[in-house]
Design an enzyme around this catalytic site. Structure first.
Site, PDB file in Angstrom:
ATOM      1  N   ASP A  40      69.560  -6.935  34.620  1.00 32.96           N
ATOM      2  CA  ASP A  40      70.405  -5.809  35.059  1.00 32.96           C
ATOM      3  C   ASP A  40      69.568  -4.533  34.949  1.00 32.96           C
ATOM      4  OD1 ASP A  40      73.792  -5.103  34.977  1.00 32.96           O
ATOM      5  OD2 ASP A  40      72.302  -3.519  34.747  1.00 32.96           O
ATOM      6  N   GLU A  65      71.960  -6.479  39.692  1.00 35.21           N
ATOM      7  CA  GLU A  65      71.843  -7.570  38.725  1.00 35.21           C
ATOM      8  C   GLU A  65      71.777  -8.925  39.417  1.00 35.21           C
ATOM      9  OE1 GLU A  65      75.346  -8.208  36.217  1.00 35.21           O
ATOM     10  OE2 GLU A  65      76.495  -7.016  37.623  1.00 35.21           O
TER      11      GLU A  65
HETATM   12  P1  TTP Z   1      75.834  -0.995  36.203  1.00 29.48           P
HETATM   13  O1  TTP Z   1      74.728  -1.996  36.071  1.00 29.48           O
HETATM   14  O2  TTP Z   1      77.164  -1.341  35.605  1.00 29.48           O
HETATM   15  O3  TTP Z   1      75.400   0.376  35.517  1.00 29.48           O
HETATM   16  P2  TTP Z   1      73.997   1.083  35.500  1.00 29.48           P
HETATM   17  O4  TTP Z   1      72.927   0.230  36.078  1.00 29.48           O
HETATM   18  O5  TTP Z   1      74.118   2.429  36.094  1.00 29.48           O
HETATM   19  O6  TTP Z   1      73.756   1.287  33.934  1.00 29.48           O
HETATM   20  P3  TTP Z   1      73.384   0.171  32.852  1.00 29.48           P
HETATM   21  O7  TTP Z   1      72.059   0.613  32.295  1.00 29.48           O
HETATM   22  O8  TTP Z   1      74.472   0.243  31.840  1.00 29.48           O
HETATM   23  O9  TTP Z   1      73.307  -1.147  33.551  1.00 29.48           O
HETATM   24  O10 TTP Z   1      76.070  -0.650  37.718  1.00 29.48           O
HETATM   25  C1  TTP Z   1      75.013  -0.585  38.655  1.00 29.48           C
HETATM   26  C2  TTP Z   1      75.258   0.535  39.624  1.00 29.48           C
HETATM   27  O11 TTP Z   1      76.514   0.347  40.266  1.00 29.48           O
HETATM   28  C3  TTP Z   1      75.309   1.894  38.979  1.00 29.48           C
HETATM   29  O12 TTP Z   1      74.009   2.480  38.826  1.00 29.48           O
HETATM   30  C4  TTP Z   1      76.182   2.661  39.924  1.00 29.48           C
HETATM   31  C5  TTP Z   1      77.131   1.614  40.504  1.00 29.48           C
HETATM   32  N1  TTP Z   1      78.443   1.703  39.835  1.00 29.48           N
HETATM   33  C6  TTP Z   1      79.425   2.505  40.400  1.00 29.48           C
HETATM   34  O13 TTP Z   1      79.217   3.108  41.466  1.00 29.48           O
HETATM   35  N2  TTP Z   1      80.636   2.612  39.762  1.00 29.48           N
HETATM   36  C7  TTP Z   1      80.916   1.973  38.580  1.00 29.48           C
HETATM   37  O14 TTP Z   1      82.021   2.102  38.015  1.00 29.48           O
HETATM   38  C8  TTP Z   1      79.897   1.146  38.011  1.00 29.48           C
HETATM   39  C9  TTP Z   1      80.147   0.433  36.697  1.00 29.48           C
HETATM   40  C10 TTP Z   1      78.685   1.041  38.664  1.00 29.48           C
HETATM   41 MG    MG Z   2      72.735  -1.767  35.561  1.00 24.85          MG
END
Ligand code: TTP
Ligand code: MG
Length: 376
Positions: A31, A130
């Site tokens: 991820d 991911e």
């Molecule tokens: P995530 O992998 O949940 O979050 P992230 O990569 O930003 O942070 P982390 O280091 O905790 O993994 O989500 C991936 C992308 O999906 C994120 O960068 C933006 C998008 N996203 C949204 O647009 N809205 C949301 O509510 C979430 C959870 C993610």
């Molecule tokens: Mg992420």
């Protein structure tokens, strides 16, 4: 059982055993860290080390809409994904607020997935940032760990981005593991450590357990994964249905959910030709409702979420009109599809008798692995 000697941890050297016949699966989950924000920080290095929030325009605190994601520096102020942008502005008014640039993230995502696919392990992308790999043919955890380090190195050096990786005997545990040492972490859970790793964790760490399910489990006296696996299975089934079985088996290391290669579904559509052309508004409305239900059921089966809804109307003489709407977010919600389809139809229906009606859903992303076990 005899394992081959540990491989040297050097680039590109990943000897394989025979496909997982006599040993358990080894699953890798990757991820990306603060994905959209990291891509923006890569584009503009001045942003590095600063609180960066990607999402709606905060309009000095009066903006509507939500946070898509934010840098870890912004998380230190309590900013989180899906939070109202106005709240993020209160928590961290000095953050740099940026609108999302989806084509940029799609390109970065394709680059990451390209690195993952290069080694030809069984591969399953589950969201924009991911994916799972089944690396069982590496045969042992030291070899899988070596491989994960190589992937992290390649992503860092070739793409200027960081990721977190979990390695475990099942998809669900690999997903939990990738999250525990974020950002830029690698967590390996070998089968003999499964119970020790999982048991003290809150049930909320399980993909699919949201706030509602957590509260219900809490009411049943279940807070940790240890509480969950010790709970009476029949009572869990009574509340959560058959998915309780997989839920309780989480520490067993056994899981029938394999890493699934996908063939890239581009669109899902359903059409109905009326036995007789009709302009009866009730019949037309009921047909739209039924079509919406069907296409949503179909994408749910494929674990997809979409952004584009298209309605097709054919009148007598094969005169066909279509109209599409692309939403700002991915979804799989039947009510949204239904109401969008009704509104698109209002735009193109001119009162003539209709021969055929159809709904098509497209612009997919894979549904987040958060919904892996339970959909509650
Ligand atoms: P995530 O992998 O949940 O979050 P992230 O990569 O930003 O942070 P982390 O280091 O905790 O993994 O989500 C991936 C992308 O999906 C994120 O960068 C933006 C998008 N996203 C949204 O647009 N809205 C949301 O509510 C979430 C959870 C993610
Ligand atoms: Mg992420």
């Amino acid at each position: 059982m005899m394992f081959p000697p540990e491989p040297e941890c050097r680039p590109g050297y990943f000897p394989r055993g025979e496909a997982g016949r006599d040993h358990a699966r080894i699953i890798l989950h990757l991820d990306m860290d603060s994905f959209y924000a990291s891509v923006e920080m890569r584009e503009n290095p001045d942003l590095k080390g600063k609180p960066v929030v990607i999402g709606a325009d905060p309009k000095n605190g009066t903006g509507r809409g939500v946070v898509s994601t934010c840098s870890y520096e912004a998380r230190a102020f309590g900013v989180r994904s899906a939070m109202p942008i106005s709240q993020a502005f209160i928590l961290c008014p000095d953050a740099i607020f940026l609108p999302p640039h989806f084509p940029r993230y799609a390109k970065a995502s394709a680059d990451v997935m390209g690195i993952l696919k290069y080694h030809s392990f069984l591969f399953q992308q589950v969201s924009i940032d991911e994916a799972f790999l089944d690396v069982s043919t590496l045969r042992n955890y030291p070899a899988a760990t070596c491989f994960a380090e190589q992937i992290r190195h390649d992503i860092r050096t070739q793409l200027g981005l960081t990721c977190s990786i979990g390695i475990a005997p099942t998809k669900v545990v690999a997903k939990i593991a990738s999250d525990v040492n974020k950002p830029d972490g690698l967590t390996v859970v070998e089968p003999e450590n499964l119970f020790a790793f999982l048991s003290p964790m809150s049930v909320r760490k399980i993909p699919g357990i949201g706030r509602k399910a957590e509260a219900e489990l809490f009411d049943m006296g279940i807070r940790t994964i240890r509480d969950l696996v010790q709970y009476d299975l029949q009572m869990l089934i009574a509340r959560f249905g058959r998915s309780a079985i997989a839920l309780q088996a989480i520490t067993s290391g056994i899981d029938n959910d394999a890493v699934k290669e996908r063939d890239g579904v581009k669109s899902v559509s359903r059409e109905t030709t009326f036995p007789e052309d009709t302009n009866d508004e009730q019949v037309i409305a009921a047909t739209i409702d039924a079509l919406a239900q069907e296409v949503c059921h179909n994408i749910a089966e494929e674990s997809l979420r979409c952004r584009t809804i298209t309605v097709k109307v054919r009148y007598a003489g094969f005169i066909t009109h279509t109209k599409a709407r692309t939403l700002s977010h991915y979804m799989d919600d039947v009510n949204t599809v239904r109401s969008s389809a009704h509104s698109l139809l209002r735009d193109i229906f001119d009162g003539r008798p209709i021969r055929l009606l159809g709904i098509r859903l497209s612009s997919f992303e894979l549904q987040d692995a958060r919904q892996m076990i339970l959909d509650v």
